[in-house]
Design a protein around this motif. Structure first.
Motif, PDB file in Angstrom:
ATOM      1  N   PHE A 133       0.822  -1.210   0.000  1.00 13.75           N
ATOM      2  CA  PHE A 133       0.000   0.000   0.000  1.00 13.75           C
ATOM      3  C   PHE A 133       0.858   1.263   0.000  1.00 13.75           C
ATOM      4  N   GLU A 134       2.023   1.210   0.650  1.00 13.40           N
ATOM      5  CA  GLU A 134       2.957   2.333   0.588  1.00 13.40           C
ATOM      6  C   GLU A 134       3.508   2.471  -0.839  1.00 13.40           C
ATOM      7  N   PHE A 135       3.747   1.316  -1.484  1.00 11.33           N
ATOM      8  CA  PHE A 135       4.160   1.336  -2.888  1.00 11.33           C
ATOM      9  C   PHE A 135       3.118   2.084  -3.720  1.00 11.33           C
ATOM     10  N   LEU A 136       1.847   1.770  -3.511  1.00 14.14           N
ATOM     11  CA  LEU A 136       0.781   2.403  -4.285  1.00 14.14           C
ATOM     12  C   LEU A 136       0.720   3.909  -4.049  1.00 14.14           C
ATOM     13  N   ASP A 137       1.015   4.347  -2.827  1.00 12.32           N
ATOM     14  CA  ASP A 137       1.071   5.789  -2.541  1.00 12.32           C
ATOM     15  C   ASP A 137       2.166   6.456  -3.365  1.00 12.32           C
ATOM     16  N   GLU A 138       3.334   5.811  -3.436  1.00 17.00           N
ATOM     17  CA  GLU A 138       4.455   6.351  -4.213  1.00 17.00           C
ATOM     18  C   GLU A 138       4.186   6.220  -5.715  1.00 17.00           C
ATOM     19  N   TYR A 139       3.591   5.135  -6.114  1.00 14.09           N
ATOM     20  CA  TYR A 139       3.224   4.894  -7.513  1.00 14.09           C
ATOM     21  C   TYR A 139       2.313   6.012  -8.018  1.00 14.09           C
ATOM     22  N   ASP A 140       1.402   6.453  -7.179  1.00 11.76           N
ATOM     23  CA  ASP A 140       0.471   7.518  -7.532  1.00 11.76           C
ATOM     24  C   ASP A 140       1.210   8.811  -7.899  1.00 11.76           C
ATOM     25  N   LYS A 141       2.384   9.030  -7.319  1.00 10.66           N
ATOM     26  CA  LYS A 141       3.153  10.262  -7.534  1.00 10.66           C
ATOM     27  C   LYS A 141       4.032  10.216  -8.787  1.00 10.66           C
ATOM     28  N   ILE A 142       4.194   9.032  -9.380  1.00 12.23           N
ATOM     29  CA  ILE A 142       5.070   8.892 -10.545  1.00 12.23           C
ATOM     30  C   ILE A 142       4.339   9.361 -11.796  1.00 12.23           C
ATOM     31  N   ASP A 143       5.040  10.124 -12.612  1.00  7.78           N
ATOM     32  CA  ASP A 143       4.455  10.660 -13.835  1.00  7.78           C
ATOM     33  C   ASP A 143       4.683   9.696 -14.997  1.00  7.78           C
ATOM     34  N   ILE A 144       3.850   8.641 -15.032  1.00  9.87           N
ATOM     35  CA  ILE A 144       3.864   7.680 -16.142  1.00  9.87           C
ATOM     36  C   ILE A 144       2.412   7.398 -16.511  1.00  9.87           C
ATOM     37  N   ASP A 145       2.206   6.824 -17.699  1.00  6.56           N
ATOM     38  CA  ASP A 145       0.857   6.455 -18.120  1.00  6.56           C
ATOM     39  C   ASP A 145       0.446   5.191 -17.368  1.00  6.56           C
ATOM     40  N   LYS A 146      -0.467   5.331 -16.448  1.00 11.25           N
ATOM     41  CA  LYS A 146      -0.902   4.208 -15.618  1.00 11.25           C
ATOM     42  C   LYS A 146      -2.141   3.510 -16.173  1.00 11.25           C
ATOM     43  N   THR A 147      -2.731   4.079 -17.219  1.00  6.64           N
ATOM     44  CA  THR A 147      -3.995   3.531 -17.725  1.00  6.64           C
ATOM     45  C   THR A 147      -3.843   2.136 -18.316  1.00  6.64           C
ATOM     46  N   ALA A 148      -2.668   1.810 -18.835  1.00  7.68           N
ATOM     47  CA  ALA A 148      -2.477   0.503 -19.470  1.00  7.68           C
ATOM     48  C   ALA A 148      -1.832  -0.522 -18.543  1.00  7.68           C
ATOM     49  N   ILE A 149      -1.609  -0.158 -17.276  1.00  6.97           N
ATOM     50  CA  ILE A 149      -0.950  -1.058 -16.327  1.00  6.97           C
ATOM     51  C   ILE A 149      -2.001  -1.670 -15.398  1.00  6.97           C
ATOM     52  N   LYS A 150      -2.045  -2.991 -15.380  1.00  3.47           N
ATOM     53  CA  LYS A 150      -2.931  -3.697 -14.445  1.00  3.47           C
ATOM     54  C   LYS A 150      -2.099  -4.114 -13.240  1.00  3.47           C
ATOM     55  N   ILE A 151      -2.615  -3.842 -12.045  1.00  5.39           N
ATOM     56  CA  ILE A 151      -1.924  -4.241 -10.819  1.00  5.39           C
ATOM     57  C   ILE A 151      -2.788  -5.246 -10.076  1.00  5.39           C
ATOM     58  N   PHE A 152      -2.181  -6.398  -9.803  1.00  2.00           N
ATOM     59  CA  PHE A 152      -2.836  -7.434  -9.023  1.00  2.00           C
ATOM     60  C   PHE A 152      -2.145  -7.532  -7.676  1.00  2.00           C
ATOM     61  N   MET A 153      -2.889  -7.348  -6.606  1.00  3.90           N
ATOM     62  CA  MET A 153      -2.358  -7.495  -5.254  1.00  3.90           C
ATOM     63  C   MET A 153      -2.297  -8.982  -4.968  1.00  3.90           C
ATOM     64  N   LEU A 154      -1.097  -9.491  -4.754  1.00  4.29           N
ATOM     65  CA  LEU A 154      -0.877 -10.915  -4.534  1.00  4.29           C
ATOM     66  C   LEU A 154      -0.378 -11.087  -3.110  1.00  4.29           C
ATOM     67  N   SER A 155      -1.186 -11.695  -2.251  1.00  4.20           N
ATOM     68  CA  SER A 155      -0.816 -11.736  -0.843  1.00  4.20           C
ATOM     69  C   SER A 155      -1.360 -12.959  -0.122  1.00  4.20           C
ATOM     70  N   SER A 156      -0.656 -13.333   0.934  1.00  4.13           N
ATOM     71  CA  SER A 156      -1.131 -14.398   1.810  1.00  4.13           C
ATOM     72  C   SER A 156      -1.963 -13.821   2.958  1.00  4.13           C
ATOM     73  N   SER A 157      -2.114 -12.505   2.977  1.00  3.31           N
ATOM     74  CA  SER A 157      -2.872 -11.835   4.031  1.00  3.31           C
ATOM     75  C   SER A 157      -4.347 -12.231   3.986  1.00  3.31           C
ATOM     76  N   LEU A 158      -4.875 -12.555   5.145  1.00  2.45           N
ATOM     77  CA  LEU A 158      -6.303 -12.832   5.269  1.00  2.45           C
ATOM     78  C   LEU A 158      -7.027 -11.686   5.962  1.00  2.45           C
ATOM     79  N   ASP A 159      -6.305 -10.604   6.201  1.00  3.42           N
ATOM     80  CA  ASP A 159      -6.850  -9.435   6.876  1.00  3.42           C
ATOM     81  C   ASP A 159      -7.927  -8.782   6.001  1.00  3.42           C
ATOM     82  N   PRO A 160      -9.167  -8.727   6.486  1.00  2.00           N
ATOM     83  CA  PRO A 160     -10.247  -8.119   5.702  1.00  2.00           C
ATOM     84  C   PRO A 160      -9.953  -6.657   5.342  1.00  2.00           C
ATOM     85  N   LEU A 161      -9.198  -5.965   6.196  1.00  2.00           N
ATOM     86  CA  LEU A 161      -8.841  -4.573   5.911  1.00  2.00           C
ATOM     87  C   LEU A 161      -7.958  -4.484   4.663  1.00  2.00           C
TER      88      LEU A 161
END
Length: 126
Positions: free
Chosen positions: A69-97
């Motif tokens: 999630f911190e990555f996503l905060d920094e990713y938001d600040k990068i000046d690149i075309d994000k419309t063609a990039i799909k991001i899949f969150m891949l995790s073993s976390s079972l945390d509903p949050l």
């Protein structure tokens, strides 16, 4: 059959998870090139300097120094075309949050539980 994506950026600090995910991706014809980065900070730097131009990212939630999630905060600040990039969150976390935060994030296409499987991969982009 052509690959669905050209370049995949796999961001995960766990060597075993990277090995398994890479093997699933390689065996599925899902992507032509797989770039593995074990640090979200390194991934941000690679995206920022343009040395990596993925069209799909698999992102772990829990990593030292900078998590998904911190990555996503920094990713938001990068000046690149994000419309063609799909991001899949891949995790073993079972945390509903974590699942709710990924659903609410405008960049996350889908939350996937580890380990990545062939079936899960097929369901991502039918």
């Amino acid at each position: 059959m052509a690959s669905r994506f050209k370049t995949c950026l796999l961001i995960d600090d766990n060597y075993i998870d990277n090995f398994v995910t890479r093997k699933i991706l390689e065996g599925s014809n899902f992507v032509e090139e797989i770039i593995v980065v074990r640090s979200a900070t390194d991934a941000i730097n690679s995206l920022r300097d343009g040395s990596v131009k993925p069209d799909v990212i698999f992102l772990d939630v829990r990593m030292p120094l900078m998590g998904g999630f911190e990555f996503l905060d920094e990713y938001d600040k990068i000046d690149i075309d994000k419309t063609a990039i799909k991001i899949f969150m891949l995790s073993s976390s079972l945390d509903p949050l974590d699942m709710r935060k990924s659903t609410d994030n405008k960049y996350i296409t889908q939350f996937i539980h580890k380990p990545l499987t062939q079936k899960a991969l097929e369901e991502l982009c039918p």
